[in-house]
Scaffold this active site. Structure first.
Site, PDB file in Angstrom:
ATOM      1  CD1 TRP A   1      43.854  45.538  41.098  1.00 25.84           C
ATOM      2  CD2 TRP A   1      43.024  44.378  42.719  1.00 25.84           C
ATOM      3  NE1 TRP A   1      42.606  44.954  40.792  1.00 25.84           N
ATOM      4  CE2 TRP A   1      41.961  44.244  41.820  1.00 25.84           C
ATOM      5  CE3 TRP A   1      42.660  43.697  44.115  1.00 25.84           C
ATOM      6  CZ2 TRP A   1      40.943  43.656  42.070  1.00 25.84           C
ATOM      7  CZ3 TRP A   1      41.318  43.045  44.278  1.00 25.84           C
ATOM      8  CH2 TRP A   1      40.657  43.227  43.191  1.00 25.84           C
TER       9      TRP A   1
ATOM     10  CE  LYS B   1      41.483  40.428  37.230  1.00 26.75           C
ATOM     11  NZ  LYS B   1      42.010  40.660  38.719  1.00 26.75           N
TER      12      LYS B   1
ATOM     13  CG  ASP C   1      48.883  41.404  41.951  1.00 24.05           C
ATOM     14  OD1 ASP C   1      48.724  40.651  40.961  1.00 24.05           O
ATOM     15  OD2 ASP C   1      48.125  42.226  42.596  1.00 24.05           O
TER      16      ASP C   1
HETATM   17  C1  PLP Z   1      41.849  40.973  39.837  1.00 28.62           C
HETATM   18  C2  PLP Z   1      43.181  41.303  40.659  1.00 28.62           C
HETATM   19  C3  PLP Z   1      43.691  41.005  41.766  1.00 28.62           C
HETATM   20  C4  PLP Z   1      42.418  40.194  42.557  1.00 28.62           C
HETATM   21  O1  PLP Z   1      42.371  38.717  42.269  1.00 28.62           O
HETATM   22  P1  PLP Z   1      41.390  37.906  43.187  1.00 28.62           P
HETATM   23  O2  PLP Z   1      41.834  36.689  42.615  1.00 28.62           O
HETATM   24  O3  PLP Z   1      40.141  38.420  43.050  1.00 28.62           O
HETATM   25  O4  PLP Z   1      42.069  37.913  44.529  1.00 28.62           O
HETATM   26  C5  PLP Z   1      44.600  41.197  42.413  1.00 28.62           C
HETATM   27  N1  PLP Z   1      45.612  41.849  41.745  1.00 28.62           N
HETATM   28  C6  PLP Z   1      45.248  42.357  40.335  1.00 28.62           C
HETATM   29  C7  PLP Z   1      46.351  43.267  39.748  1.00 28.62           C
HETATM   30  C8  PLP Z   1      44.159  42.170  39.967  1.00 28.62           C
HETATM   31  O5  PLP Z   1      43.892  42.540  38.394  1.00 28.62           O
END
Ligand code: PLP
Length: 354
Positions: free
Chosen positions: A100, A191, A167
């Site tokens: 990521w 998530k 993030d």
């Molecule tokens: C799942 C995830 C993403 C991607 O998320 P999307 O909503 O599918 O773009 C980015 N960063 C982390 C840490 C993730 O777990």
């Protein structure tokens, strides 16, 4: 019967949230209309959006501190470019802790110079880099708080005067932090918050408006702030369910309460991984994530037996990411303790067989 849902994302949500959400699809709060069939400008939905935005700031302890919460679309992946679009004037730093982070770096390179200030690529991201130098002339430093794929999590954030962008897709609302150390936080809803389709962005207003480039309206945080996250039609269902989950968390006692539960769940699985000779952990011990536990089986011949046992016990979603292999048990806020208990029972049963 519902399975034990260890899915990495989209993932388990609180049962009562699912109940309310499915009811609202049929009819929202006795108004004679469905949540997803009314205008986003209706007073009902405007109240939902306002509530979601204020709950996010309240849970993070950021109310009245110059932050704005937005629910945008395009997933966390859109934020990889939007953060750079809005904040990167000349140079930004990134800590590379996995896939990521790398995707975020790739997008940011389109907008300016990127310095990879630290990386754990050499051991396939099994640890979190520490003690690295942070150049003082960066527009911001980008971090990934929890590395969903590898099962690592930043425990101590760097102290720096450089603005921090983080993030937090896979550990938002899971543990207490001083969230005011960050200037921008983003997280895909799917998530720890709600269904896919909404992305929470929490931004400190005074970091905006500092780049000279022109920013298209949909990409411009200032536009979304000015329009109270209603510049265009927001993902109404995802925002509504995220609001319900945040309300659920608040009623439970907020992040402090869920953190304690999350730690108990993590301790349960990690002590089994450590004590049970049939399994070994993948991530470095001091950096292990409370959200995603990655582990593998020592004897390949036991794999089929373990997989069958999991299936029989209704344990779902524990296959590791293809780039890591092995297993990954994702234990987001809504995963009950009993599910972790069920997995640990099977792991110890396998030890007896093995
Ligand atoms: C799942 C995830 C993403 C991607 O998320 P999307 O909503 O599918 O773009 C980015 N960063 C982390 C840490 C993730 O777990």
């Amino acid at each position: 019967m519902k399975k034990h849902n260890f899915s990495a994302g989209p993932c388990i949500l609180p049962a009562e949230v699912m109940q309310k959400a499915s009811q609202a699809v049929l009819e929202l709060d006795g108004i004679g209309l469905s949540l997803i069939e009314i205008s986003h400008r209706s007073k009902e939905f405007v109240a939902i959006m306002e509530n979601a935005r204020s709950l996010a700031l309240e849970l993070l302890g950021l109310e009245g501190k110059g932050y704005q919460a937005l629910f945008l679309q395009g997933g966390a992946s859109m934020q990889f470019l939007m953060t750079a679009f809005n904040l990167l004037d000349k140079k930004a730093g990134y800590v590379n802790t996995g896939t990521w982070s790398q995707k975020a770096i790739k997008e940011a390179r389109l907008f300016g110079d990127i310095v990879e200030v630290a990386s754990s690529q050499e051991d396939n991201f099994k640890h979190i880099p520490k003690g690295y130098a942070i150049p003082s002339d960066l527009d911001y430093l980008h971090l990934t708080s929890n590395n969903t794929i590898y099962g690592t999590q930043i425990k101590e954030f760097p102290k720096t005067d450089v603005p921090l962008v983080c993030d937090m897709s896979s550990d938002i609302f899971s543990r207490q932090l001083d969230f005011s150390q960050f200037d921008l936080i983003y997280a895909g809803a799917q998530k720890n918050m709600g269904p896919a389709g909404a992305t929470l962005v929490v931004v400190k207003e005074d970091i905006l408006g500092k780049v000279s480039r022109k920013i298209p309206s949909m990409m411009d945080y200032s536009v979304h702030v000015a329009k109270e996250s209603m510049f265009n039609t927001p993902p109404v269902f995802a925002v509504y369910v995220s609001m319900l989950t945040m309300q659920w968390l608040k009623d439970l006692g907020g992040i402090a309460a869920i953190e304690e539960i999350n730690e108990r769940k993590a301790n349960l699985i990690y002590s089994e991984i450590e004590l049970n000779p049939v399994f070994y952990g993948i991530a470095a011990k001091e950096d292990r994530s409370t959200m995603n536990a990655t582990f593998n089986i020592t004897d390949d011949e036991l794999k089929d037996i373990f997989d069958d046992m999991c299936k029989e016990a209704g344990i779902s979603g524990i296959n590791g990411h293809r780039s890591v292999g092995g297993y990954r048990a994702s234990m987001y806020n809504a995963l009950p303790m009993e599910s972790v208990g069920a997995l640990v029972d099977i792991m110890s049963e396998l030890e007896k067989k093995g």
